[in-house]
Write an enzyme that holds these catalytic residues in place. Sequence first.
Site, PDB file in Angstrom:
ATOM      1  N   ARG A  13       0.834  -1.198   0.000  1.00 30.89           N
ATOM      2  CA  ARG A  13       0.000   0.000   0.000  1.00 30.89           C
ATOM      3  C   ARG A  13       0.869   1.249   0.000  1.00 30.89           C
ATOM      4  NH1 ARG A  13      -4.490   0.165   4.620  1.00 30.89           N
ATOM      5  NH2 ARG A  13      -2.676   0.692   5.890  1.00 30.89           N
ATOM      6  N   LYS A  38      -2.653   6.498   1.550  1.00 31.39           N
ATOM      7  CA  LYS A  38      -2.477   6.869   2.956  1.00 31.39           C
ATOM      8  C   LYS A  38      -1.461   8.002   3.020  1.00 31.39           C
ATOM      9  CE  LYS A  38      -2.615   4.393   7.334  1.00 31.39           C
ATOM     10  NZ  LYS A  38      -4.064   4.479   7.567  1.00 31.39           N
ATOM     11  N   GLU A  44     -16.294   6.454   4.199  1.00 32.59           N
ATOM     12  CA  GLU A  44     -15.634   5.943   5.419  1.00 32.59           C
ATOM     13  C   GLU A  44     -15.560   7.065   6.445  1.00 32.59           C
ATOM     14  OE1 GLU A  44     -11.412   5.118   5.282  1.00 32.59           O
ATOM     15  OE2 GLU A  44     -11.217   6.059   3.342  1.00 32.59           O
TER      16      GLU A  44
HETATM   17  C1  LIG Z   1      -5.167   3.715   7.815  1.00 29.82           C
HETATM   18  C2  LIG Z   1      -6.570   4.025   7.401  1.00 29.82           C
HETATM   19  C3  LIG Z   1      -7.621   3.093   7.533  1.00 29.82           C
HETATM   20  C4  LIG Z   1      -7.444   1.748   8.207  1.00 29.82           C
HETATM   21  O1  LIG Z   1      -6.591   0.900   7.505  1.00 29.82           O
HETATM   22  P1  LIG Z   1      -5.918  -0.366   8.234  1.00 29.82           P
HETATM   23  O2  LIG Z   1      -4.985  -0.893   7.199  1.00 29.82           O
HETATM   24  O3  LIG Z   1      -7.004  -1.325   8.547  1.00 29.82           O
HETATM   25  O4  LIG Z   1      -5.243   0.137   9.457  1.00 29.82           O
HETATM   26  C5  LIG Z   1      -8.883   3.447   7.060  1.00 29.82           C
HETATM   27  N1  LIG Z   1      -9.102   4.660   6.515  1.00 29.82           N
HETATM   28  C6  LIG Z   1      -8.133   5.578   6.380  1.00 29.82           C
HETATM   29  C7  LIG Z   1      -8.463   6.891   5.772  1.00 29.82           C
HETATM   30  C8  LIG Z   1      -6.836   5.299   6.820  1.00 29.82           C
HETATM   31  O5  LIG Z   1      -5.885   6.232   6.687  1.00 29.82           O
END
Ligand SMILES: *Cc1c(COP(=O)(O)O)cnc(C)c1O
Length: 341
Positions: A82, A184, A220
């Site tokens: 990722r 991210k 989300e």
């Molecule tokens: C990090 C993150 C998540 C959760 O991802 P995980 O890999 O399960 O920790 C969900 N939404 C956003 C916007 C994030 O930055």
Amino acid sequence: MEKKDIDWSKLGFAYQQTDMRYVSNYKDGAWDEGVLTADANITLNECACIFQYCQECFEGLKAYTTEDGRIVTFRPDLNAERMMDSAARLEMPQFPKERFIDAVNQVVKANAAYVPPFGSGATLYIRPYMMGTNPVIGVKPADEFQFRMFTTPVGPYFKGGAKPITIRVSDFDRAAPHGTGHIKAGLNYAMSLHAIVDAHQQGYDENMYLDAATRTKVEETGGANFIFVTKDNKVVTPKSRSILPSITRRSLMYVAKEYLGLEAEEREVTLEEVKDFAECGLCGTAAVISPVGKIVDHGKEILLPSGMDDMGPVIKKLYDTLTGIQMGRIEPPKGWIHVIE
Ligand SMILES: *Cc1c(COP(=O)(O)O)cnc(C)c1O
């Protein structure tokens, strides 16, 4: 190895400096070999690209102790992949997957005294990140970068049981349809700070973001993906190009299908249909799943049938199964548990 004298049960989610961190620098088109260092500070030029144009991405994962005393991390290969996707979208060089995993091994081993013991509920949070480091004033990508990985011990996410939270439908948007919601990056968090401070002031725990184009579909929250459970026990998660692909959510969908025999579907979810779901949860590395009890849409309250006291039954099963896999009580799918040795 002697553990640090820390009251693990009292830890919250705050930065606490540990002994060592991993650093690798990119210059003249190549990453250097990388080192562990005791220096927790970074000195950069005032015009470094990270300060001017926010060229940065990050990851988050945790190391913890399983029931049989091994120190492990959960699916770090997916964090590595990722981060490569995030870097590519931000015109940064990719840090190779094998090197990312090697850095996880090195940094966790070097801070093993901070990995909380089994049963404490605490974990050693690992924060990999990368930024543009050379001076940039005309808008363009940097050509020198730093990859860093530090650790900090964090407490159990739920102290005294997982209490359902209340969230609101946000009037702010998190991500544009063809923007950067799927990577991210710190930039996605900078613009969410006002919305979360405002939500807290209004008495809500989190914001539910809708799709920015039509404001009719569920995306989300600021840092966690949604999963819903229908009244006939089907697990549903929203599908959208602007959602960050949570590793926890992907793992839970697999667990729902392969371990619990449930139907699990990734599809568009409208705000309109949320009132018909039986359960709702937020998933991410920190909490695994936080149950949602109430969703407020501009004064209109949606009360999930699972209520405000406990996790709903299906979400509880998902939570128990995934945490069982993580802690070594349940046989994991191949490759999910990475042992630090
Ligand atoms: C990090 C993150 C998540 C959760 O991802 P995980 O890999 O399960 O920790 C969900 N939404 C956003 C916007 C994030 O930055």
